[in-house]
Write a protein that holds these residues in place. Structure first.
Motif, short mmCIF file in Angstrom:
data_model
loop_
_atom_site.label_atom_id
_atom_site.label_comp_id
_atom_site.label_asym_id
_atom_site.label_seq_id
_atom_site.Cartn_x
_atom_site.Cartn_y
_atom_site.Cartn_z
N LEU A 198 7.58 5.65 6.36
CA LEU A 198 6.99 4.32 6.48
C LEU A 198 7.87 3.34 5.71
CD1 LEU A 198 4.70 2.49 7.43
CD2 LEU A 198 3.44 3.05 5.35
N ASN A 199 8.23 2.23 6.37
CA ASN A 199 9.07 1.19 5.77
C ASN A 199 8.24 -0.08 5.63
OD1 ASN A 199 11.05 -0.52 4.90
ND2 ASN A 199 12.46 -0.14 6.59
N LEU A 200 7.91 -0.46 4.38
CA LEU A 200 7.16 -1.68 4.08
C LEU A 200 8.03 -2.66 3.30
CD1 LEU A 200 3.73 -0.11 3.04
CD2 LEU A 200 4.34 -1.12 5.23
N CYS A 211 7.18 -6.53 2.62
CA CYS A 211 5.78 -6.76 2.99
C CYS A 211 5.06 -7.20 1.71
CB CYS A 211 5.16 -5.50 3.59
SG CYS A 211 5.92 -5.01 5.15
N CYS A 212 5.12 -8.49 1.43
CA CYS A 212 4.68 -8.99 0.12
C CYS A 212 3.17 -8.97 -0.03
CB CYS A 212 5.21 -10.42 -0.08
SG CYS A 212 6.99 -10.53 0.03
N GLN A 213 2.40 -8.82 1.05
CA GLN A 213 0.95 -8.82 0.96
C GLN A 213 0.37 -7.45 0.59
OE1 GLN A 213 -0.68 -11.68 1.23
NE2 GLN A 213 1.22 -12.77 1.67
N VAL A 214 1.21 -6.44 0.54
CA VAL A 214 0.74 -5.09 0.20
C VAL A 214 0.60 -4.99 -1.32
CG1 VAL A 214 1.27 -2.64 0.31
CG2 VAL A 214 1.83 -4.13 2.24
N ALA A 257 6.49 11.42 3.40
CA ALA A 257 7.67 11.90 2.67
C ALA A 257 8.64 10.79 2.31
CB ALA A 257 8.40 12.97 3.49
N ASP A 258 8.68 9.71 3.09
CA ASP A 258 9.65 8.62 2.86
C ASP A 258 8.90 7.30 2.89
OD1 ASP A 258 11.73 6.90 2.68
OD2 ASP A 258 12.89 7.73 4.34
N LEU A 259 8.94 6.55 1.78
CA LEU A 259 8.20 5.29 1.67
C LEU A 259 9.11 4.25 1.04
CD1 LEU A 259 5.57 3.68 1.94
CD2 LEU A 259 4.88 4.54 -0.30
N ASN A 260 9.17 3.06 1.65
CA ASN A 260 9.98 1.95 1.16
C ASN A 260 9.06 0.79 0.82
OD1 ASN A 260 11.85 0.00 0.58
ND2 ASN A 260 13.01 0.21 2.49
N LEU A 261 8.95 0.47 -0.49
CA LEU A 261 8.11 -0.62 -0.98
C LEU A 261 8.94 -1.72 -1.62
CD1 LEU A 261 5.21 1.46 -2.61
CD2 LEU A 261 5.15 0.25 -0.42
N SER A 262 10.22 -1.81 -1.28
CA SER A 262 11.09 -2.82 -1.90
C SER A 262 10.67 -4.22 -1.47
CB SER A 262 12.54 -2.56 -1.51
OG SER A 262 12.68 -2.59 -0.10
N ARG A 263 10.82 -5.20 -2.37
CA ARG A 263 10.38 -6.56 -2.11
C ARG A 263 11.16 -7.53 -2.99
NH1 ARG A 263 4.27 -6.57 -3.49
NH2 ARG A 263 4.38 -4.97 -1.89
N SER A 264 11.19 -8.79 -2.56
CA SER A 264 11.84 -9.84 -3.34
C SER A 264 10.83 -10.87 -3.82
CB SER A 264 12.91 -10.53 -2.49
OG SER A 264 12.34 -11.03 -1.29
N PHE A 278 -0.81 -4.91 8.67
CA PHE A 278 -1.61 -6.09 8.33
C PHE A 278 -3.08 -5.74 8.23
CE2 PHE A 278 -2.25 -10.51 7.90
CZ PHE A 278 -3.45 -10.82 8.54
N VAL A 279 -3.59 -4.95 9.20
CA VAL A 279 -5.01 -4.56 9.17
C VAL A 279 -5.32 -3.69 7.96
CG1 VAL A 279 -6.77 -3.25 10.41
CG2 VAL A 279 -5.22 -4.75 11.66
N GLN A 280 -4.42 -2.74 7.65
CA GLN A 280 -4.62 -1.89 6.48
C GLN A 280 -4.64 -2.70 5.20
OE1 GLN A 280 -1.64 1.08 6.55
NE2 GLN A 280 -2.55 2.28 8.20
N CYS A 281 -3.78 -3.67 5.11
CA CYS A 281 -3.73 -4.50 3.90
C CYS A 281 -5.04 -5.25 3.71
CB CYS A 281 -2.55 -5.46 4.01
SG CYS A 281 -2.33 -6.49 2.56
#
Length: 881
Positions: free
Chosen positions: A15-17, A20-23, A39-46, A565-568
């Motif tokens: 999953l690549n987020l 996604c600043c609203q998470v 197994a693979d999650l991307n939560l990087s944000r600016s 978006f719905v999950q958030c």
């Protein structure tokens, strides 16, 4: 969206987020509860309107125990506690990115080293609180570590050697991961010196090394590094100061033969010797020497003259090398050419801030076929065009295809000429055999005639002498002679008939073999065309399949975004409910604690009051008893003492009353002061809030204005880019038209010159024209091909539009292929005789006298649709070349 995604995609693994600043923590909590196999999650944000904290890492550690890759770039609220929860719950972690997680310290790195032994890639960029201790703990706990990025870790130094061990990079050299590290980035670690560089020498399989911004390095450390790490392919020494010199670069280039990318920008001591040493690295493809003020034209010559780069240097940055001039472009254009071509291997050449003139750059622009020339405030030089490697491969494939076509045509012509030569040799042998047999027969006939004449003379003489007594014998012999002569007259004609029959049988046999060979060639050509069509259809089908896959991926991406978006939203709702319940429970607990504390205080105060009252009652009883006893002995003294005591009591009461009044006044004054101070604090807070609100409003308006300004700049740049593109396109079109015109003029001139070589002359003996070549002296009866190609091409007599390809003998008209198929499709016209005007290669065909019908040239065979090609030569021809 995240809640819906976690409920529907329970088997999701990647999953690549990103951005996604609203998470927030709520979304990550729902994700960890629903997607157990993640197994693979991307939560990087600016941007961080909703922060991700340690709670999210705790949820991931509890729910996603199989996680192997996690990116937390820009999550500034992450601390050591979250790292500890994550590392304990995810022991299979292989890749983790903690860029800009400024709250993570050596403690968090320790948890990673102890709990995640399978880590291979760790990114610790800009972690201000990580030092040599954290690096040591990471190296000791991760034996499979291959990639370590420590850019911006300012506390990293040479390390301290203690009695019990080492610190920093020195400690990593003793750890099991020292033989596995392939990539190391210590950009901006300015406290590193010689000891750290010497320690890096233990990384024997190191391939990528970034030392840019490490200003305290020394030449000795670089020398030790060069001799210990021969497998380095990417090396960056940008802004390392005076330690990077010609001697150190020569040693590095001599030891590291596999260098591909080298960055030595802003190193003032890099000069001619350094570039000469780098010219020996055959695999070098990118070199950045921008800001190297010691680089001159001689240095560029040393780089280009002795270079043997394979496949070639692609990127060269010489920006702000003030001593580089126009002469360097000559060295680059001559020394970096592609093998067997006029083009250079460079795709990018940056010359901003140098002494190179734009006119000089334009002079060698043709050699940069896959680059565009740029000149603006930000860049000057050649910039690579889009997908240069694909363009080069396509052009090389086209050139190879062209050469293959030429080779095939020459090979076919060679084979045809061999066939014709063999046919001619066979014909000549047959003709020679016929002539020899004729000569032999003539000789035998002459001998036979002489013998017959001798025999006749003898017989006549004998007949004259014996006529008298041998009339009967003479008559019999005369009869035999007449029979013999009759046989001699019939025998040659029978032999000729037999020879003709045998030659006819041989000719029919050879014609049948030729026909069989022609059919076999036609079948092979049909098979080859079918294979080409099949290959083309396969390529088209693959393209359509790639388009369908791209459309499905785009649809899947949109679904993922909607689900996120719905999950958030769902996780925010759940988080608010949980937070409300927790706040309510916490308020109830605090209320009960306050009530219990007040009850305890009341009970304690009542107990203390009872104790004080009891002490005072006992004291009063003792005093009264003693007073009664004393009263009996000294009544007078008692009266005096009683009076004094009464006065003292009155004075004490007055003092106590006055003290109470003073205390009340003081307390009232203090209370008023406190109230006033509180009001002043509230007023100051309101003023500060108003000021902060104004500051936020002005900042927000500034952000909006800046965004608007950026948008306008982007639109302006886009407009300028489009104008430049249109100008380039227009210039290309004009140049192509002009070059086409020049090419046509040159071709027309060459054709005229070639035509003028031949002169038509008249032969009085043969009474027909012949052609004389004024250049070579050659003469020929048939019109040369050069003159045939210059004749005007006829137009179709039916459509009067397309060029004619066929000539009909019965209609006495010219037809193109389409009109020929339409007019002569069926009926009697299908039996009309015709001939093609041009051969297989589009050249005009010479039909001898030019009158239709004329005999087909004996060295040409006809194809009803594709013109003419050479064929074996079987018969004699009356026309010569």
């Amino acid at each position: 969206e995240i809640k819906l995604l976690s409920d529907c995609c329970t088997s999701m693994e990647r999953l690549n987020l990103r951005d996604c600043c609203q998470v927030s923590d709520v979304g990550v909590l729902s994700l960890s509860q629903g997607c157990r196999h993640l197994a693979d999650l991307n939560l990087s944000r600016s941007d961080m309107p909703f922060k991700i904290t340690d709670v999210a890492l705790m949820a991931l550690g509890q729910g996603c125990t199989d996680m192997t890759s996690l990116s937390l770039r820009g999550c500034t609220s992450i601390s050591d506690a979250g790292i500890s929860w994550l590392s304990k719950g995810c022991p299979k972690m292989e890749k983790i990115d903690l860029t800009n997680c400024s709250k993570v310290t050596n403690g968090g790195i320790r948890y990673l080293g102890e709990e995640c032994p399978e880590l291979t890639t760790v990114v610790l960029t800009n972690l201000k609180h990580v030092s040599d201790v954290g690096v040591r703990l990471l190296g000791e706990g991760c034996p499979q570590l291959e990639t370590l990025i420590l850019a911006g870790v300012y506390l990293l130094s040479d390390g301290i050697r203690r009695d019990f061990g080492f610190e920093g990079l020195q400690a990593m050299t003793k750890s099991p991961c020292a033989k596995r590290i392939k990539s190391l980035n210590v950009h901006g670690c300015f406290q590193m010196q010689t000891v750290a560089l010497a320690s890096m020498g233990c990384f024997s399989v190191l391939e990528n090394l970034v030392l840019s911004g490490c200003t305290k390095l020394s030449a000795d450390g670089i020398a030790k590094l060069a001799t210990s790490c021969p497998k380095v392919t990417d090396l960056s020494l940008a802004r390392c100061g005076i330690c990077v010199s010609d001697s150190s670069m020569a040693l590095l280039a001599q030891s590291m033969k596999h260098l591909v990318n080298v960055n030595v920008s802003d190193c003032p001591k890099i000069g001619r010797k350094s570039l000469a040493a780098l010219s020996g690295c055959t695999k070098l493809r990118r070199l950045d020497a921008s800001g190297c003020t010691s680089v001159t034209d001689d240095a560029v010559m040393a780089l280009c003259s002795g270079s043997c780069f394979v496949p070639g240097l692609e990127c060269l940055d010489l920006s702000f090398c003030h001593k580089v001039g126009d002469l360097s472009l000559t060295y680059i254009a001559d020394g970096l050419q592609r093998e067997g071509s006029f083009e250079v291997t460079l795709n990018k050449l940056a010359l901003r801030g140098t002494g190179v003139e734009p006119t000089t750059l334009k002079a060698i622009r043709d050699q940069f076929r896959y680059s565009t020339m740029r000149k603006n405030n930000a860049y000057f030089g050649f910039w690579p065009a889009s997908r240069p490697h694909d363009r080069r491969n396509i052009n090389e494939y086209g050139l190879q295809s062209k050469h293959a076509t030429i080779i095939q045509a020459k090979y076919r012509a060679y084979k045809d000429s061999q066939i014709v030569q063999r046919a001619r040799e066979k014909y000549c042998r047959k003709k020679v055999a016929t002539l020899l047999s004729a000569l032999w027969r003539g000789r035998q006939a002459r001998r036979l005639a002489q013998a017959l004449r001798r025999e006749n003379w003898t017989r006549n003489k004998m007949a004259i002498k014996l006529q008298c007594w041998a009339r009967i014998g003479f008559a019999r012999k005369a009869y035999q002679t007449m029979q013999h002569w009759r046989w001699l007259s019939v025998a040659p004609f029978a032999a000729i008939i037999a020879q003709r029959a045998f030659r006819g049988w041989l000719g029919r046999r050879k014609a049948e073999a030729t026909k069989t060979e022609l059919l076999r060639r036609l079948e092979s050509m049909e098979v080859a065309s079918l294979m080409l069509q099949t290959f083309g259809r396969v390529v088209i089908a693959k393209q359509e399949l790639h388009k369908l896959i791209a459309a499905e991926e785009e649809t899947e991406r949109k679904r993922n975004v909607s689900a996120a978006f719905v999950q958030c939203a769902w996780r925010r709702l759940v988080a608010r409910r949980i937070l409300y319940f927790r706040r309510t429970a916490r308020c109830a607990i605090v209320t009960r604690q306050n009530w219990a504390a007040r009850r305890i205080q009341i009970y304690y105060w009542a107990y203390r009051l009872r104790c004080v009252i009891g002490d005072r009652v006992d004291t009063t009883r003792t005093r009264l008893f003693n007073a009664i006893i004393i009263q009996q002995w000294i009544r007078e003294r008692y009266a005096y003492i009683a009076e004094k005591a009464r006065q003292a009591a009155l004075y004490g009461a007055l003092c106590e009353k006055s003290s109470v009044i003073i205390q009340c006044r003081a307390r009232q004054y203090i209370a008023c002061a406190l109230v006033e101070q509180k009001r002043e604090c509230q007023r100051i807070q309101l003023l500060q809030r108003e000021e902060k609100a104004l500051i936020l409003i002005s900042w927000w308006r500034g952000c909006l204005a800046q965004c608007r300004l950026w948008e306008l700049k982007r639109l302006q740049q886009e407009k300028i880019r489009r104008e430049i593109k249109v100008r380039h396109w227009a210039a290309t079109v004009v140049a192509s038209v002009w070059r086409g015109k020049l090419g046509r003029n040159k071709a027309r001139g060459s054709r005229l010159a070639k035509m003028q070589r031949w002169k038509e002359m008249w032969s009085k003996e043969e009474e027909r024209p012949f052609y004389y070549n004024q250049l070579t002296g050659e003469t020929r009866w048939r019109k040369p091909q050069a003159l045939l190609d210059l004749e005007p091409r006829p137009v179709c007599s039916n459509c009067n539009y397309y060029e004619a390809q066929n000539e009909c003998a019965d209609c006495v008209e010219f037809f193109c292929h389409q009109c020929w198929g339409a007019v002569h499709y069926g009926g009697r016209r299908a039996q009309h005789k015709f001939r093609c005007l041009y051969d297989y290669y589009g050249k005009r065909v010479d039909y001898g006298d030019g009158i239709f019908p004329s005999l087909w040239p004996t060295d040409i065979e006809q194809d009803d649709r594709n013109g003419w090609r050479k064929r074996p030569f079987f018969g004699s021809s009356s026309s010569g070349n």
